[in-house]
Enzyme design. Structure first.
Site, mmCIF file in Angstrom:
data_model
loop_
_atom_site.group_PDB
_atom_site.id
_atom_site.type_symbol
_atom_site.label_atom_id
_atom_site.label_comp_id
_atom_site.label_asym_id
_atom_site.label_seq_id
_atom_site.Cartn_x
_atom_site.Cartn_y
_atom_site.Cartn_z
ATOM 1 N N LYS A 1 -11.049 4.548 1.966
ATOM 2 C CA LYS A 1 -10.069 3.850 1.121
ATOM 3 C C LYS A 1 -10.856 2.925 0.199
ATOM 4 O O LYS A 1 -11.636 2.089 0.656
ATOM 5 C CB LYS A 1 -9.106 3.028 1.971
ATOM 6 C CG LYS A 1 -8.110 2.211 1.148
ATOM 7 C CD LYS A 1 -7.261 1.290 2.010
ATOM 8 C CE LYS A 1 -6.262 2.107 2.779
ATOM 9 N NZ LYS A 1 -5.242 1.250 3.433
ATOM 10 N N GLU B 1 0.836 -1.201 0.000
ATOM 11 C CA GLU B 1 0.000 0.000 0.000
ATOM 12 C C GLU B 1 0.873 1.254 0.000
ATOM 13 O O GLU B 1 0.547 2.242 -0.656
ATOM 14 C CB GLU B 1 -0.893 0.038 1.233
ATOM 15 C CG GLU B 1 -1.949 -1.028 1.271
ATOM 16 C CD GLU B 1 -2.737 -0.968 2.555
ATOM 17 O OE1 GLU B 1 -3.879 -0.488 2.498
ATOM 18 O OE2 GLU B 1 -2.213 -1.376 3.605
#
Length: 117
Positions: free
Chosen positions: A99, A22
């Site tokens: 997200k 990420e």
């Protein structure tokens, strides 16, 4: 009279997350922000100096979204602190940081942190 300003669906590509991937690859995020402030004077005068500057409010959010964090909670906390420091006339609000496609097993479209202050 209760008044507020809302900036909806602000979109960012950022590098937040616990996983190394990420931090390296990044992800898409959306931010929803509603801030409570008196808009009464601006309603009467039609003068931008009597209201919050939407562009400056957006820039405050954008700058904090650019700083990598492990947790969405941390990102949200930084955004709120920056808003409070930059705009003392704001009397509270609601912030949602989302997200898209979080890296968890299962079919999950998004994960969000919602904070009201």
């Amino acid at each position: 009279m209760k008044t507020a300003i809302q900036l909806g669906n602000m979109r960012f590509y950022a590098f937040h997350g616990v996983n190394e991937q990420e931090n390296r690859v990044g992800n898409n995020y959306t931010v929803q922000l509603t801030v409570k402030a008196s808009l009464k004077q601006a309603m009467l005068t039609d003068d931008i100096s009597d209201t919050l500057n939407y562009a400056e409010l957006y820039e405050t959010v954008r700058k904090e979204m650019e700083i990598p964090s492990r947790l969405l909670e941390h990102v949200a906390g930084r955004i709120i602190l920056s808003i409070q420091n930059r705009f003392p006339e704001i009397k509270g609000g609601k912030l949602t940081v989302t997200k898209e496609k979080p890296p968890i097993s299962g079919d999950v479209e998004s994960a969000s942190v919602v904070i009201k202050w």
